[in-house]
Design a protein around this motif. Structure first.
Motif, short mmCIF file in Angstrom:
data_model
loop_
_atom_site.label_atom_id
_atom_site.label_comp_id
_atom_site.label_asym_id
_atom_site.label_seq_id
_atom_site.Cartn_x
_atom_site.Cartn_y
_atom_site.Cartn_z
N UNK A 131 5.00 0.91 -0.99
CA UNK A 131 4.23 -0.21 -1.76
C UNK A 131 2.87 0.62 -2.16
N UNK A 132 2.26 0.31 -3.23
CA UNK A 132 0.93 0.66 -3.33
C UNK A 132 -0.11 0.29 -2.39
N UNK A 133 -0.99 1.35 -2.10
CA UNK A 133 -2.08 0.84 -0.95
C UNK A 133 -2.91 -0.07 -1.71
N UNK A 134 -3.30 -0.05 -2.75
CA UNK A 134 -3.98 -1.39 -3.19
C UNK A 134 -3.57 -2.78 -3.15
N UNK A 135 -2.22 -2.80 -2.68
CA UNK A 135 -1.57 -4.02 -2.59
C UNK A 135 -1.84 -4.73 -1.15
N UNK A 136 -2.21 -3.63 -0.14
CA UNK A 136 -2.44 -4.19 1.25
C UNK A 136 -3.45 -5.27 1.12
N UNK A 137 -4.26 -5.28 0.42
CA UNK A 137 -5.36 -6.33 0.47
C UNK A 137 -4.80 -7.71 0.07
N UNK A 138 -3.96 -7.51 -1.19
CA UNK A 138 -3.16 -8.78 -1.58
C UNK A 138 -2.41 -9.52 -0.24
N UNK A 139 -1.74 -8.74 0.48
CA UNK A 139 -0.79 -9.32 1.37
C UNK A 139 -1.30 -9.49 2.92
N UNK A 140 -2.41 -8.68 3.14
CA UNK A 140 -3.05 -8.97 4.23
C UNK A 140 -4.61 -9.39 4.34
N UNK A 141 -4.92 -10.05 5.32
CA UNK A 141 -6.23 -10.32 5.64
C UNK A 141 -7.11 -9.01 6.04
N UNK A 142 -7.44 -8.37 5.01
CA UNK A 142 -8.35 -7.03 5.32
C UNK A 142 -9.89 -7.45 5.42
N UNK A 143 -10.43 -7.10 6.72
CA UNK A 143 -11.71 -7.24 7.33
C UNK A 143 -12.54 -6.19 7.33
N UNK A 144 -11.99 -4.83 7.09
CA UNK A 144 -12.83 -3.67 6.84
C UNK A 144 -11.96 -2.44 6.58
N UNK A 145 -12.83 -1.48 6.31
CA UNK A 145 -12.14 -0.44 5.79
C UNK A 145 -12.65 0.81 6.71
N UNK A 146 -11.83 1.90 7.37
CA UNK A 146 -11.91 3.02 8.06
C UNK A 146 -12.18 4.06 6.97
N UNK A 147 -13.39 4.68 7.10
CA UNK A 147 -13.52 5.80 5.77
C UNK A 147 -12.78 7.04 6.42
N UNK A 148 -12.63 7.75 5.10
CA UNK A 148 -12.03 9.02 5.25
C UNK A 148 -12.60 10.01 6.18
N UNK A 149 -11.77 10.77 7.04
CA UNK A 149 -12.39 11.64 7.74
C UNK A 149 -12.87 12.92 6.91
N UNK A 150 -13.57 13.74 7.38
CA UNK A 150 -14.15 15.12 6.66
C UNK A 150 -13.10 16.06 7.08
#
Length: 150
Positions: A131-150
């Motif tokens: 699935x598209x990652x943008x759809x994770x917010x549509x199907x889940x209760x997203x409470x936070x995002x982990x920032x990308x590691x450098x």
């Protein structure tokens, strides 16, 4: 898997469920099997905190998850991996097959958004959800995002 498909259809998410001959248990196996980058794999981890259980959907190339980062995101004081028994009780899935769509509060790795599609669990070891990652917010209760590691 019917529940998963029902949720995806109700939320009008485009997805594909890909069946395979053998279970895929780790991110590298999935990347090799599908011929994709390791970062496109999206393992779901279940963590136990003093505020309850959380799912963390990570990019397969993240490496180890820094629990201190998550403690800061959700404001808890204690955090550890849920035991395999707890994962089964809380999600209904075995460790290694936890679905990308869950009723738990979710923390999503921003690293997944580098890709048009991600590949993760369906709850069954012999199938994978694309699935598209943008759809994770549509199907889940997203409470936070982990920032990308450098």
């Amino acid at each position: 898997m019917e529940i998963l498909q029902t949720i995806l259809q109700q939320k009008e998410v485009q997805y594909e469920i890909i069946h395979h001959d053998k279970p895929i248990r780790i991110a590298q196996e999935g990347a090799d099997y599908f011929g994709i980058e390791l970062g496109q794999t999206a393992p779901t981890l279940v963590l136990k905190s003093d505020k309850g259980y959380f799912a963390v959907i990570v990019s397969g190339d993240r490496g180890r998850v820094n629990f201190e980062d998550i403690v800061g995101l959700i404001g808890c004081s204690q955090l550890k991996m849920a035991s395999p028994k707890e994962v089964q009780q809380i999600t209904g899935y075995a460790v290694g097959s936890v679905a990308l769509v869950l009723s738990l509060p979710c923390i999503v790795d921003r690293g997944l958004f580098r890709y048009p599609f991600i590949y993760g669990g369906t709850g069954e070891p012999a199938s994978t959800l694309k699935m598209a990652p943008n759809d994770l917010e549509k199907v889940n209760q997203v409470v936070a995002f982990l920032e990308m590691t450098s």
